[in-house]
Scaffold this motif. Structure first.
Motif, short mmCIF file in Angstrom:
data_model
loop_
_atom_site.label_atom_id
_atom_site.label_comp_id
_atom_site.label_asym_id
_atom_site.label_seq_id
_atom_site.Cartn_x
_atom_site.Cartn_y
_atom_site.Cartn_z
N ALA A 204 42.55 36.72 54.71
CA ALA A 204 43.90 36.31 54.31
C ALA A 204 44.21 34.90 54.78
O ALA A 204 44.78 34.09 54.04
N ASN A 205 43.83 34.58 56.02
CA ASN A 205 44.23 33.30 56.60
C ASN A 205 43.48 32.13 55.98
O ASN A 205 44.03 31.03 55.85
N ILE A 206 42.23 32.36 55.58
CA ILE A 206 41.50 31.30 54.88
C ILE A 206 42.19 30.98 53.55
O ILE A 206 42.35 29.81 53.17
N LEU A 207 42.62 32.02 52.85
CA LEU A 207 43.33 31.80 51.59
C LEU A 207 44.67 31.11 51.85
O LEU A 207 45.09 30.23 51.09
N LEU A 208 45.35 31.53 52.94
CA LEU A 208 46.63 30.90 53.27
C LEU A 208 46.44 29.42 53.60
O LEU A 208 47.21 28.57 53.15
N GLY A 209 45.41 29.11 54.40
CA GLY A 209 45.15 27.72 54.73
C GLY A 209 44.83 26.88 53.51
O GLY A 209 45.27 25.72 53.40
N SER A 210 44.09 27.47 52.58
CA SER A 210 43.80 26.76 51.33
C SER A 210 45.08 26.53 50.53
O SER A 210 45.27 25.47 49.92
N ALA A 211 45.98 27.54 50.55
CA ALA A 211 47.25 27.39 49.85
C ALA A 211 48.11 26.30 50.48
O ALA A 211 48.79 25.54 49.78
N ILE A 212 48.07 26.20 51.82
CA ILE A 212 48.82 25.14 52.51
C ILE A 212 48.28 23.78 52.08
O ILE A 212 49.05 22.83 51.82
N ALA A 213 46.94 23.65 51.99
CA ALA A 213 46.33 22.38 51.59
C ALA A 213 46.74 21.98 50.18
O ALA A 213 46.85 20.80 49.86
N ILE A 214 46.97 22.99 49.31
CA ILE A 214 47.31 22.70 47.91
C ILE A 214 48.81 22.55 47.70
O ILE A 214 49.28 21.58 47.10
N ALA A 215 49.57 23.53 48.20
CA ALA A 215 51.00 23.61 47.86
C ALA A 215 51.93 23.24 49.00
O ALA A 215 53.12 23.01 48.77
N GLY A 216 51.43 23.21 50.26
CA GLY A 216 52.27 22.85 51.38
C GLY A 216 52.79 24.06 52.15
O GLY A 216 52.78 25.19 51.66
N MET A 217 53.25 23.81 53.37
CA MET A 217 53.75 24.87 54.24
C MET A 217 54.99 25.56 53.67
O MET A 217 55.18 26.76 53.84
N SER A 218 55.84 24.80 53.03
CA SER A 218 57.12 25.34 52.58
C SER A 218 56.96 26.26 51.38
O SER A 218 57.94 26.91 50.96
N VAL A 219 55.77 26.34 50.80
CA VAL A 219 55.49 27.30 49.73
C VAL A 219 54.58 28.41 50.23
O VAL A 219 54.87 29.60 50.08
N ALA A 220 53.46 28.04 50.87
CA ALA A 220 52.47 29.03 51.28
C ALA A 220 53.05 30.05 52.24
O ALA A 220 52.79 31.26 52.12
N PHE A 221 53.86 29.60 53.20
CA PHE A 221 54.39 30.53 54.19
C PHE A 221 55.47 31.46 53.62
O PHE A 221 55.37 32.67 53.77
N PRO A 222 56.51 30.95 52.97
CA PRO A 222 57.52 31.88 52.46
C PRO A 222 56.96 32.89 51.45
O PRO A 222 57.36 34.05 51.46
N VAL A 223 56.05 32.46 50.59
CA VAL A 223 55.49 33.39 49.60
C VAL A 223 54.43 34.28 50.24
O VAL A 223 54.51 35.51 50.19
N GLY A 224 53.41 33.67 50.87
CA GLY A 224 52.30 34.45 51.41
C GLY A 224 52.71 35.30 52.60
O GLY A 224 52.51 36.52 52.61
N ILE A 225 53.32 34.69 53.61
CA ILE A 225 53.68 35.44 54.81
C ILE A 225 54.90 36.32 54.55
O ILE A 225 55.04 37.39 55.16
N GLY A 226 55.77 35.89 53.66
CA GLY A 226 56.90 36.76 53.29
C GLY A 226 56.41 38.06 52.66
O GLY A 226 56.89 39.15 52.99
N LEU A 227 55.44 37.95 51.75
CA LEU A 227 54.86 39.15 51.15
C LEU A 227 54.15 39.98 52.20
O LEU A 227 54.25 41.22 52.21
N ALA A 228 53.42 39.32 53.11
CA ALA A 228 52.74 40.03 54.20
C ALA A 228 53.74 40.77 55.07
O ALA A 228 53.47 41.88 55.56
N LEU A 229 54.89 40.15 55.31
CA LEU A 229 55.93 40.77 56.13
C LEU A 229 56.39 42.08 55.50
O LEU A 229 56.47 43.11 56.18
N VAL A 230 56.67 42.05 54.22
CA VAL A 230 57.15 43.26 53.54
C VAL A 230 56.10 44.36 53.59
O VAL A 230 56.39 45.51 53.97
N ILE A 231 54.85 44.02 53.25
CA ILE A 231 53.78 45.02 53.27
C ILE A 231 53.54 45.53 54.68
O ILE A 231 53.41 46.73 54.93
#
Length: 331
Positions: A94-121
């Motif tokens: 998960a974290n490798i994909l998250l890091g790749s998402a940060i590199a592409i879209a930035g922290m303000s997108v990768a964290f709220p979407v990725g970690i927000g979804l992780a939080l709910v699950i």
């Protein structure tokens, strides 16, 4: 070993977790100008393992409660060691994909979407395993966080259609990362004895669980990150020789990022004794707010966004904060 004794201290530890998990990615951003994410990630993983071992040999081996680290390993049931290791494998994917998402879209997108979804699950999974807390408040908070995820995704899509250099690939990677990230914590929690002051035969102390979790990250990284180096989501392939050409600053930045993240993980695990795994994990994942604030106001990742996106981002932050407040009072 060192353990905490009150719910108030548990909440404080969760807030520190939130700051650590929401801030470690700044080290990736700092290194990004001269250092590819795939190379940064080797040092990041090394930082996690080193911090987990040091904490187990110090805090995990002193005090009156629980069971010391080395004695805990000697009596551990292999199934519980395997559960903690598997948690590390899931997290690393998960974290490798998250890091790749940060590199592409930035922290303000990768964290709220990725970690927000992780939080709910993660909150749902951990609550089903250990139903601690008021269900109505927990799931009310989750509903607000889902709304925040949708607002952030919509803001990103509006910006992506107007701004060159942005890609929906970053959003897709964030979603997949979030689905995987929501599952790792339960495996680590199941490996531990539930009352840290009363060790159970075969079960793990929080320090042992975090250490074997870190080993799972390290072992799986030999496969995952090697594949990513050869077939990166963005840019040309890199080699182990490229890693060897990094400066001391490059390597230390990655190690620092891993140690910051692992501090948050250890504090989250220690807090789960008094707060319950669902609340501890959910509060720690308030890192989404911290990371979004870094990304929006410090790194200015939405500076070229069209009119109206700022209001969406502010509404996203409000929903997150209220949702996290409901998690705190749910206990």
């Amino acid at each position: 070993m060192f353990i905490i004794n009150t719910y108030g201290t548990a909440v404080l530890f969760c807030l520190i977790t939130m700051l650590c998990w929401g801030s470690w990615a700044n080290t990736q951003k700092l290194a990004a100008g001269t250092w590819r994410f795939e190379l940064f990630y080797w040092d990041y993983v090394l930082g996690i393992v080193v911090f987990a071992l040091l904490s187990a040999l110090t805090l995990g081996s002193m005090g009156e409660g629980g069971r010391p680290f080395l004695a805990d390993i000697r009596q551990a049931n292999p199934a519980n060691l395997g559960s903690a290791l598997w948690g590390g494998v899931l997290f690393n994917a998960a974290n490798i994909l998250l890091g790749s998402a940060i590199a592409i879209a930035g922290m303000s997108v990768a964290f709220p979407v990725g970690i927000g979804l992780a939080l709910v699950i993660g909150v749902v999974v951990n609550y089903l395993n250990a139903p601690v807390g008021n269900a109505a408040l927990l799931f009310g908070g989750m509903a607000l966080i889902v709304i925040a995820i949708l607002l952030n995704a919509f803001a990103y899509r509006r910006t992506a259609t107007r701004t060159t250099g942005r890609s929906t690939k970053g959003l897709a990677l964030s979603v997949v990362a979030g689905c995987l990230m929501g599952l790792f914590y339960g495996n680590v929690a199941q490996a531990m004895f539930p009352d840290f002051a009363v060790p159970q035969p075969g079960k793990l102390s929080p320090y042992t669980a975090v250490f074997f979790f870190a080993l799972g990250i390290l072992l799986s990284n030999l496969l995952f990150n090697t594949l990513l180096m050869r077939r990166p989501f963005v840019g040309t392939p890199v080699s182990y020789g490229d890693y060897g050409r990094g400066s001391g600053r490059d390597h230390l930045t990655g190690v620092l990022g891993g140690m910051i993240w692992c501090l948050g993980m250890l504090f989250s695990i220690l807090a789960s004794d008094k707060a319950g795994p669902a609340i501890s994990y959910g509060l720690g994942q308030g890192a989404t707010v911290v990371a979004a604030l870094w990304g929006i106001y410090v790194w200015r990742e939405f500076r070229a966004a069209p009119k109206g996106v700022g209001a969406l981002l502010n509404a996203m932050l409000i929903c997150y904060i209220i949702g996290l407040g409901l998690l705190i009072v749910a206990r």
